[in-house]
Design a protein around this motif. Structure first.
Motif, short mmCIF file in Angstrom:
data_model
loop_
_atom_site.label_atom_id
_atom_site.label_comp_id
_atom_site.label_asym_id
_atom_site.label_seq_id
_atom_site.Cartn_x
_atom_site.Cartn_y
_atom_site.Cartn_z
N GLU A 1 0.83 -1.22 0.00
CA GLU A 1 0.00 0.00 0.00
C GLU A 1 0.86 1.26 0.00
OE1 GLU A 1 -3.15 0.65 -0.50
OE2 GLU A 1 -3.59 -1.48 -0.77
N ALA A 2 1.98 1.22 0.73
CA ALA A 2 2.89 2.39 0.75
C ALA A 2 3.49 2.61 -0.64
CB ALA A 2 3.99 2.18 1.80
N LEU A 3 3.85 1.53 -1.33
CA LEU A 3 4.38 1.64 -2.69
C LEU A 3 3.32 2.19 -3.65
CD1 LEU A 3 6.42 -1.69 -2.95
CD2 LEU A 3 7.38 0.63 -2.99
N LYS A 4 2.07 1.74 -3.49
CA LYS A 4 0.98 2.26 -4.31
C LYS A 4 0.80 3.76 -4.10
CE LYS A 4 -1.90 -1.95 -4.48
NZ LYS A 4 -3.19 -2.53 -4.04
N CYS A 5 0.87 4.19 -2.84
CA CYS A 5 0.75 5.62 -2.54
C CYS A 5 1.87 6.41 -3.19
CB CYS A 5 0.79 5.85 -1.02
SG CYS A 5 -0.73 5.42 -0.17
N LEU A 6 3.09 5.89 -3.10
CA LEU A 6 4.23 6.57 -3.71
C LEU A 6 4.07 6.67 -5.23
CD1 LEU A 6 7.15 5.07 -1.57
CD2 LEU A 6 6.62 7.51 -1.80
#
Length: 234
Positions: free
Chosen positions: A72-77
């Motif tokens: 999810e953090a990678l998706k946000c980035l």
């Protein structure tokens, strides 16, 4: 203010389920460029990078239970960098590409990491597309061609019969959806990184491009889970 509030919560040591819920909300909000303006700061980028496990060079990947947070953090980035020129500039300052390459290496020989690999590769694709300095950094400093080619080889499960010849198995089952998506993202990033590589000078570069050509040939003989995905892969 909502984004700022979410990031303040994410900065604290909260439960995994809370982190995932916050990141999912932030991912949806980060599609709006206007919302991103006040929150695209070095501090906030570092919060997301920490949650994506991009701030640790030596440490191995976290436990499987934390993988949804990383994804999810990678998706946000991905959303933040795609929608914000400020974030694109900060990503160079924060050495984001090097950290993504390092995370890819950590994914080697690990189970259940296809989603992490896929969004790591998507982020490398976006960075190499939107920032020419990062494209050059990947090509020259970070051995990007080698790293991305290895990621593609892993996604396609290539087996070698000779140095530049992959085994042809006509009875092999199609790739899974995750394997196909990883391969597609690796191909897109490789295209950007090799875009200016018209002149191959060194022996190592020659080897790297012959190795990549063999994998690309294998890719064309590989099928995805559906006709549409196979077409996208090719």
């Amino acid at each position: 203010k909502l984004c700022e509030g979410i990031l303040n919560i994410l900065e604290k040591d909260t439960k995994t389920s809370c982190q995932v819920a916050c990141l999912e909300a932030l991912r949806i909000l980060s599609r709006d460029k206007k919302v991103l303006v006040p929150v695209t700061t070095k501090r906030n980028m570092q919060i997301l990078m920490k949650l994506a496990k991009l701030d640790t060079v030596e440490d191995p990947l976290a436990s499987v239970s934390e993988f949804p947070v990383i994804v999810e953090a990678l998706k946000c980035l991905c959303n933040v960098i795609f929608n914000s020129s400020v974030a694109q500039k900060l990503s160079l300052e924060l050495n984001l590409a090097a950290m993504l390459c390092n995370l890819l290496q950590k994914c080697k020989d690990r189970q259940l990491v296809d989603d992490i690999k896929c969004f790591d590769l998507r982020l490398l694709f976006l960075l190499s597309l939107l920032h020419t300095d990062i494209r050059a950094q990947l090509r020259q400093e970070l051995q990007g061609v080698q790293v991305l080619t290895q990621a593609l080889e892993s996604s396609l499960s290539v087996r070698w019969t000779e140095e530049y010849k992959a085994a042809e198995d006509r009875d092999r089952p199609p790739l899974s959806l995750q394997e196909t998506d990883c391969a597609i993202e690796a191909l897109k990033a490789l295209f950007n990184v090799t875009l200016d590589s018209w002149n191959v000078h060194s022996k190592n570069e020659s080897h790297q491009f012959r190795y990549m050509a063999a994998i690309l040939r294998h890719c064309l003989l590989t099928t995805g889970p559906t006709e549409e995905k196979t077409e996208e892969l090719h």
